[in-house]
Design a protein around this motif. Structure first.
Motif, PDB file in Angstrom:
ATOM      1  N   SER A 129       0.863  -1.176   0.000  1.00 30.27           N
ATOM      2  CA  SER A 129       0.000   0.000   0.000  1.00 30.27           C
ATOM      3  C   SER A 129       0.902   1.229   0.000  1.00 30.27           C
ATOM      4  O   SER A 129       1.839   1.312   0.792  1.00 30.27           O
ATOM      5  CB  SER A 129      -0.895   0.005   1.247  1.00 30.27           C
ATOM      6  OG  SER A 129      -1.612   1.212   1.342  1.00 30.27           O
ATOM      7  N   PRO A 131       0.308   5.152   0.345  1.00 26.47           N
ATOM      8  CA  PRO A 131      -0.651   6.236   0.535  1.00 26.47           C
ATOM      9  C   PRO A 131      -0.342   7.434  -0.358  1.00 26.47           C
ATOM     10  O   PRO A 131       0.814   7.709  -0.662  1.00 26.47           O
ATOM     11  CB  PRO A 131      -0.465   6.615   2.007  1.00 26.47           C
ATOM     12  CG  PRO A 131       0.230   5.460   2.638  1.00 26.47           C
ATOM     13  CD  PRO A 131       1.068   4.858   1.560  1.00 26.47           C
ATOM     14  N   SER A 173      -8.228  10.394  -6.096  1.00 22.30           N
ATOM     15  CA  SER A 173      -8.197  10.700  -4.661  1.00 22.30           C
ATOM     16  C   SER A 173      -8.620  12.146  -4.427  1.00 22.30           C
ATOM     17  O   SER A 173      -9.265  12.463  -3.422  1.00 22.30           O
ATOM     18  CB  SER A 173      -6.817  10.424  -4.066  1.00 22.30           C
ATOM     19  OG  SER A 173      -5.794  11.063  -4.808  1.00 22.30           O
ATOM     20  N   THR A 230      -4.060   9.863   2.589  1.00 29.04           N
ATOM     21  CA  THR A 230      -5.374   9.433   2.136  1.00 29.04           C
ATOM     22  C   THR A 230      -5.845   8.108   2.710  1.00 29.04           C
ATOM     23  O   THR A 230      -7.024   7.777   2.608  1.00 29.04           O
ATOM     24  CB  THR A 230      -5.379   9.304   0.600  1.00 29.04           C
ATOM     25  OG1 THR A 230      -4.415   8.303   0.217  1.00 29.04           O
ATOM     26  CG2 THR A 230      -5.022  10.634  -0.059  1.00 29.04           C
ATOM     27  N   THR A 231      -4.946   7.337   3.291  1.00 29.35           N
ATOM     28  CA  THR A 231      -5.303   6.015   3.793  1.00 29.35           C
ATOM     29  C   THR A 231      -6.044   6.098   5.128  1.00 29.35           C
ATOM     30  O   THR A 231      -5.977   7.115   5.828  1.00 29.35           O
ATOM     31  CB  THR A 231      -4.040   5.157   3.965  1.00 29.35           C
ATOM     32  OG1 THR A 231      -2.994   5.964   4.527  1.00 29.35           O
ATOM     33  CG2 THR A 231      -3.572   4.618   2.638  1.00 29.35           C
ATOM     34  N   ALA A 235       0.421   6.980   7.742  1.00 24.80           N
ATOM     35  CA  ALA A 235       1.519   6.292   7.061  1.00 24.80           C
ATOM     36  C   ALA A 235       2.714   6.191   8.000  1.00 24.80           C
ATOM     37  O   ALA A 235       3.078   7.171   8.659  1.00 24.80           O
ATOM     38  CB  ALA A 235       1.903   7.050   5.798  1.00 24.80           C
ATOM     39  N   THR A 243      -4.478  11.747   8.888  1.00 22.53           N
ATOM     40  CA  THR A 243      -5.218  11.266   7.729  1.00 22.53           C
ATOM     41  C   THR A 243      -6.274  12.304   7.356  1.00 22.53           C
ATOM     42  O   THR A 243      -6.609  13.184   8.161  1.00 22.53           O
ATOM     43  CB  THR A 243      -5.920   9.934   8.027  1.00 22.53           C
ATOM     44  OG1 THR A 243      -6.910  10.161   9.043  1.00 22.53           O
ATOM     45  CG2 THR A 243      -4.932   8.880   8.515  1.00 22.53           C
ATOM     46  N   ALA A 253     -11.373   7.509   2.527  1.00 21.15           N
ATOM     47  CA  ALA A 253     -10.306   6.502   2.522  1.00 21.15           C
ATOM     48  C   ALA A 253      -9.971   6.163   1.078  1.00 21.15           C
ATOM     49  O   ALA A 253     -10.801   5.632   0.347  1.00 21.15           O
ATOM     50  CB  ALA A 253     -10.737   5.242   3.262  1.00 21.15           C
ATOM     51  N   ASP A 255      -6.844   4.264  -1.000  1.00 22.60           N
ATOM     52  CA  ASP A 255      -5.628   3.476  -0.833  1.00 22.60           C
ATOM     53  C   ASP A 255      -5.021   3.152  -2.195  1.00 22.60           C
ATOM     54  O   ASP A 255      -5.669   2.521  -3.027  1.00 22.60           O
ATOM     55  CB  ASP A 255      -5.968   2.182  -0.094  1.00 22.60           C
ATOM     56  CG  ASP A 255      -4.741   1.366   0.255  1.00 22.60           C
ATOM     57  OD1 ASP A 255      -3.616   1.821  -0.048  1.00 22.60           O
ATOM     58  OD2 ASP A 255      -4.904   0.279   0.826  1.00 22.60           O
ATOM     59  N   SER A 256      -3.810   3.596  -2.444  1.00 16.18           N
ATOM     60  CA  SER A 256      -3.110   3.235  -3.677  1.00 16.18           C
ATOM     61  C   SER A 256      -2.392   1.909  -3.462  1.00 16.18           C
ATOM     62  O   SER A 256      -1.236   1.867  -3.074  1.00 16.18           O
ATOM     63  CB  SER A 256      -2.106   4.335  -4.070  1.00 16.18           C
ATOM     64  OG  SER A 256      -2.777   5.491  -4.479  1.00 16.18           O
ATOM     65  N   TRP A 257      -3.129   0.831  -3.701  1.00 18.29           N
ATOM     66  CA  TRP A 257      -2.609  -0.507  -3.446  1.00 18.29           C
ATOM     67  C   TRP A 257      -1.972  -1.104  -4.693  1.00 18.29           C
ATOM     68  O   TRP A 257      -2.188  -0.638  -5.818  1.00 18.29           O
ATOM     69  CB  TRP A 257      -3.718  -1.428  -2.948  1.00 18.29           C
ATOM     70  CG  TRP A 257      -4.954  -1.430  -3.799  1.00 18.29           C
ATOM     71  CD1 TRP A 257      -6.083  -0.664  -3.632  1.00 18.29           C
ATOM     72  CD2 TRP A 257      -5.201  -2.226  -4.977  1.00 18.29           C
ATOM     73  NE1 TRP A 257      -7.002  -0.936  -4.618  1.00 18.29           N
ATOM     74  CE2 TRP A 257      -6.489  -1.888  -5.452  1.00 18.29           C
ATOM     75  CE3 TRP A 257      -4.455  -3.186  -5.660  1.00 18.29           C
ATOM     76  CZ2 TRP A 257      -7.055  -2.473  -6.593  1.00 18.29           C
ATOM     77  CZ3 TRP A 257      -5.004  -3.778  -6.800  1.00 18.29           C
ATOM     78  CH2 TRP A 257      -6.288  -3.425  -7.251  1.00 18.29           C
ATOM     79  N   ARG A 299       1.795  -5.564   2.328  1.00 18.64           N
ATOM     80  CA  ARG A 299       0.385  -5.878   2.560  1.00 18.64           C
ATOM     81  C   ARG A 299       0.034  -7.198   1.885  1.00 18.64           C
ATOM     82  O   ARG A 299      -0.574  -7.222   0.828  1.00 18.64           O
ATOM     83  CB  ARG A 299      -0.469  -4.751   2.013  1.00 18.64           C
ATOM     84  CG  ARG A 299      -1.910  -4.808   2.457  1.00 18.64           C
ATOM     85  CD  ARG A 299      -2.661  -3.605   1.951  1.00 18.64           C
ATOM     86  NE  ARG A 299      -4.048  -3.705   2.239  1.00 18.64           N
ATOM     87  CZ  ARG A 299      -4.968  -2.902   1.749  1.00 18.64           C
ATOM     88  NH1 ARG A 299      -4.618  -1.930   0.937  1.00 18.64           N
ATOM     89  NH2 ARG A 299      -6.230  -3.050   2.060  1.00 18.64           N
TER      90      ARG A 299
END
Length: 330
Positions: A129, A131, A173, A230-231, A235, A243, A253, A255-257, A299
């Motif tokens: 992940s 963020p 986002s 953003t998560t 972080a 956040t 929320a 999440d750049s996963w 993750r």
């Protein structure tokens, strides 16, 4: 008569054993997986966050020396060029792809894809992940998310936010933030994160929801001010930065996963073996240290968890894509 029956049974047994022998021999000659290099497709250019993570993961998986992981950059059309190629590849475990949250965004962003986002892939594991972080120029008058929201409400449409391109995670986002804060700020798309951040640092852009991997060096150098991540959780790379949820918008929320997919139809035992290898790589201290240096957090997930997560992300991001009005290719 008994002897004739016994003779018949012996003859039948012998013939069955001879018939089974070639099959058993062929099975025993099947190479153990993996027996040749694994190609890990990155659907973005070299130097991108996806590329950096792929090289960290691939080098660790191949560290034992029994096989290689070759990173193959196939950029184009927001990641859909690389994904199309992998969807059509042989499901033998030797072609994989490292996708990002953009994989879920593209399901709604593109009216026609060369693949089915869900049905044409076998999820292997989430990997990391990264963020996004809301940043402004270091000399900006905005010191918090509330400052930005107050200014945007005072002069609707006057503020702008830069992104790495329409439909990117840095764009969506920001669009999610607009929706939840009830504000009007103008989106300015660029052709990459670097160009967008350069203009924010120069004062030509008001703000950007930038990947931590790209923004952190400039935050540490005092060229950018970080306002929020953003998560859902803070972080680890920016523990003092709140956040967006903590800043007054509890439902926010983004999440750049990143995660690994194989072509649909890849045997379950191969998917499980890859999942175990990824988990082993992510648990190693040196990989965790390298990920942390990039603002990324390991993750791992099971294949089933990753499949459910992709479905949930598609559902969550679809209304954001639609409300933003963005179209593929803009």
């Amino acid at each position: 008569m008994i002897r004739s029956i016994q003779g018949a049974v012996l003859a039948l047994t012998s013939s069955l054993m001879l018939a089974a022998a070639p099959a058993a021999s062929a099975a025993s000659m099947q190479p153990q997986y993996p027996s040749k290099p694994i190609r890990l497709v990155v659907p973005f250019s070299a130097g991108s966050a996806t590329d950096i993570l792929a090289r960290i993961l691939g080098s660790k998986m191949a560290e034992g020396g029994s096989y290689q992981v070759i990173v193959d950059n196939r950029p184009g059309a927001g990641g859909t060029v690389g994904a199309t190629g992998v969807a059509k590849a042989a499901p033998d475990g030797y072609t994989l792809i490292l996708v990002s949250v953009g994989h879920a965004i593209n399901a709604t962003l593109y009216p026609k894809l060369g693949y089915d986002t869900v049905k044409d892939f076998a999820p292997v594991s989430l990997v990391a992940s990264v963020p996004n972080v809301l940043v402004v120029n270091a000399a900006s008058k905005y010191k918090s998310v509330r400052d930005v929201v107050a200014a945007a409400k005072a002069t609707p449409g006057a503020l702008n936010f830069d992104s790495a391109g329409s439909g990117s995670s840095t764009h969506l986002s920001g669009e999610m933030f607009k929706m939840q804060a009830g504000i009007d700020i103008t989106h300015i798309p660029y052709k990459g994160t670097g160009e967008a951040l350069t203009d924010v640092m120069a004062g030509r852009g008001d703000m950007m929801f930038a990947p931590t991997v790209s923004a952190m060096p400039f935050v540490r150098q005092g060229k950018l001010r970080a306002l929020a991540v953003t998560t859902p959780k803070r972080a680890s790379a920016l523990p003092d930065i709140p956040t967006v949820a903590e800043s007054g918008f509890p439902a926010y929320a983004f999440d750049s996963w990143f995660g690994v997919l194989a072509p649909a139809g890849t045997p379950r035992e191969i998917v499980d073996a890859l999942n175990a290898e990824i988990g082993k790589a992510l648990s190693s201290p040196d990989v965790r240290e390298r990920l942390a240096a990039q603002g990324a957090e390991p993750r791992r997930s099971s294949p089933q968890e990753f499949a459910a997560y992709i479905q949930a992300e598609i559902g969550k991001l679809a209304p954001v894509v639609r409300q933003s009005g963005v179209r593929a290719g803009e």
